[in-house]
Design an enzyme around this catalytic site. Structure first.
Site, short mmCIF file in Angstrom:
data_model
loop_
_atom_site.label_atom_id
_atom_site.label_comp_id
_atom_site.label_asym_id
_atom_site.label_seq_id
_atom_site.Cartn_x
_atom_site.Cartn_y
_atom_site.Cartn_z
CB SER A 1 -0.92 -0.06 1.22
OG SER A 1 -1.89 0.92 1.19
CG ASP B 1 -6.45 -3.64 -3.23
OD1 ASP B 1 -7.23 -2.69 -3.00
OD2 ASP B 1 -5.24 -3.61 -2.92
CG HIS C 1 -5.75 -2.14 0.36
ND1 HIS C 1 -4.78 -2.23 -0.60
CD2 HIS C 1 -5.26 -1.30 1.31
CE1 HIS C 1 -3.74 -1.47 -0.25
NE2 HIS C 1 -4.01 -0.90 0.89
#
Lengths: 193, 382
Positions: free
Chosen positions: B149, B322, B355
């Site tokens: 991320s 995601d 995610h």
């Protein structure tokens, strides 16, 4: 086409030091062989998780991608050679992929099972779809959704405006130049734009 | 065998110039290390953290139950990133609230708590600060830098800012910049915080309050975007909070204020928990760092041109469900690396968890990372 004689026969078609894109690269064995013995570089493209893992294990660059979504990730003429070894027959958009192969690569090398090989013809003549060492699947479970012959690809190449640099058959790792459509289990084409 | 983590801190007196033109001086960075640095210092791996994580990446604190680091499933002895082979460094970023200098600390220039006056820090600033920490640890070149991320953005930025100091970059569930929708989510979270009456223009410390309502909402919206529709449905469905004793669904409360569905109470719980430990100004800073990250910006939006500086090898991983950092965004990075003929492998893991998948165990994900680090280890002397 995992047998080594066939792999070596294909590898010989790839120039030393070439930048190679291997579409449907499987476990990366061919690319690893090209890297180790012919100083080639490049990437494999695979969709299957297990094959992606096998490539990473071998230290082969691999991009996980569904070929049916196209090759937009790859720029024009960004590779010396694009390999499509036993891949074409699995693709929904086989025709588009053939054109994409020679867009991305200066030379495309396509190999696929030749359904006009005489044992296959014999089988169909007897009324049954062929099940051979080269085509070990039953008609109802085969991943080969594009069933074509050595002669068929010549017609498609012409129709798609591709140049056939060379074409021949492979049988037991040997090159078949005489009547390949009849005498070879594998068809090989070298193509360019 | 559990691995025990020992948090450390390093002070930096010299000013760190920031992208904004401001500078930070007299700051400290909290960090942890795992494994042993080899003799030629070639086996160091830096882990960059995402929004609400810290330098406590792996292991546990002695005597503290449930104190596993945030990537403990990935990193440790015999794990995918094996601390028997690598010297792993976790570092807490500037502006955070877990130990490194942040908005709750004293500004040496004013003698007052920074609060909202803490300078805006960017991914690039963090990477520069991390590089200084490596200098102090005597590590010239990283075997790898890795992050998920926002952490993946730092890993990518390392490859661009210090191409000669990184041999491999592992970028997981990341993006080359945030989309408008993604910035929009961040803005909702920030507005929730800044419009909380307890925010006091960012100087809530002086008022002895915490804008908990804003933090709760920020966390709730964030949490929704980290999950997938399918996983949320599987976990909570339409289940009511109050199930009857025989296990059947209870009756509706016909209330607009009570948490009726389980998903509501779950989000409220997550929000409450988060508001207890997370700093509001840190949330603003870190989401802003996410918004600003855009290495292609100075190249007219041409990511391929921007990534030409990177010379290391790359592994990228994304997860099909995601939608906050979708596979499409990772593919943009892969494409830019291909355009530059860089060594790159890319795995697109068909995991259901959205995610959050980058923090979870998935044998395909762990297998690819593990195999990749096996090949990195081969380049490193024991």
């Amino acid at each position: 086409m995992s047998d080594h004689t066939t792999m070596h026969a294909i590898a010989k078609l790839v120039p030393e030091g070439a930048r190679v894109l291997d579409l449907g690269c499987g476990d990366g064995a061919l690319l690893a062989h090209l890297q180790n013995t012919r100083g080639c570089t490049g990437y494999g493209v695979e969709i299957a998780d297990a094959n992606v893992l096998a490539c990473v294990k071998r230290g082969v660059n691999v991009i996980q991608l569904n070929l049916d979504e196209g090759l937009s990730m790859f720029a024009d003429a960004s590779f010396d050679v694009v390999l499509q070894i036993d891949t074409l027959q699995h693709l929904r958009n086989a025709e588009v992929m053939l054109r994409e192969t020679v867009r991305v690569g200066r030379v495309g090398i396509v190999a696929f099972p030749n359904f006009a090989h005489w044992p296959n013809r014999l089988s169909v003549l007897k009324g049954r779809m062929p099940v051979t060492r080269r085509l070990p699947y039953q008609w109802y479970d085969t991943p080969n959704i594009r069933v074509g012959t050595h002669a068929d690809l010549a017609v498609l190449a012409l129709r798609s405006g591709l140049k056939v640099l060379d074409s021949f058959g492979l049988q037991e790792g040997r090159t078949v130049r005489f009547a390949p459509n009849l005498l070879a289990g594998t068809s090989v084409y070298r193509l360019s734009r | 065998m559990k691995m025990f983590s020992i948090p450390q801190s390093m002070h930096f007196a010299a000013a760190l110039p920031l992208q904004s033109g401001e500078a930070l001086r007299d700051y400290s960075l909290s960090f942890e290390t795992y494994g042993r640095l080899n003799a030629d210092k070639s086996n160091a791996v830096l882990i960059c953290h995402a929004l609400n994580a810290s330098h406590h990446v792996a292991g546990v604190y002695e005597g503290q139950d449930k104190s596993e680091g945030w990537w403990d499933n990935m990193i440790g002895p015999g794990k995918s990133l094996d601390t028997n082979k690598f010297f792993v460094i976790g570092v807490n970023n500037l502006g955070s609230c877990f130990g490194s200098t942040g908005p709750m600390h004293i500004n040496p220039d004013s003698g007052r708590v920074y609060g909202v006056d803490f300078p805006v820090v960017t991914v690039e600033d963090w990477v520069n600060a991390q590089a200084r920490l490596l200098d102090a640890l005597g590590i010239e070149v990283l075997a790898a830098v890795m992050g998920g991320s926002l952490g993946g953005m730092q890993a990518l930025s390392w490859a661009l800012q210090y191409p000669n100091r990184v041999r491999h970059a592992v970028v997981v569930a990341s993006a080359p910049n945030l989309t408008a929708e993604n910035i929009a989510f961040n803005e909702v979270a920030r507005r929730a915080i800044t419009t909380d009456p307890d925010f006091h223009g960012g100087h809530f410390y002086e008022h002895g309050t915490v804008p908990k309502r804003g933090l709760r909402i920020a966390r709730m919206i964030g949490h929704i975007t980290y999950l997938s529709d399918d996983v949320m449905n599987e976990k909570f469905g339409r289940h009511l909070r109050a199930a009857s004793h025989d296990g059947n669904q209870g009756a509706y409360l016909y209330s607009t204020l009570e948490a009726e569905f389980q998903i509501e109470s779950y989000l409220r719980y997550q929000g409450d928990k988060f508001a207890e430990y997370f700093d509001a100004n840190t949330y603003l800073l870190i989401t802003r760092a996410l918004d600003y990250f855009d290495p292609a910006r100075t190249y007219g939006g041409d990511l391929s041109h921007a990534l030409a500086r990177a010379t290391c090898k790359f592994l990228l991983v994304s997860f099909t469900t995601d939608w906050r950092f979708s596979p499409k965004r990772s593919r943009e990075i892969v494409k830019a690396l291909l355009d530059n003929k860089r060594d790159v492998s890319y795995a697109e893991i068909d995991a259901p968890h959205g995610h959050d998948a980058f923090l979870l165990d998935d044998p395909r994900y762990m297998g690819v990372v593990s195999s990749y680090f096996d090949s990195v280890a081969k380049e490193v002397t024991a």
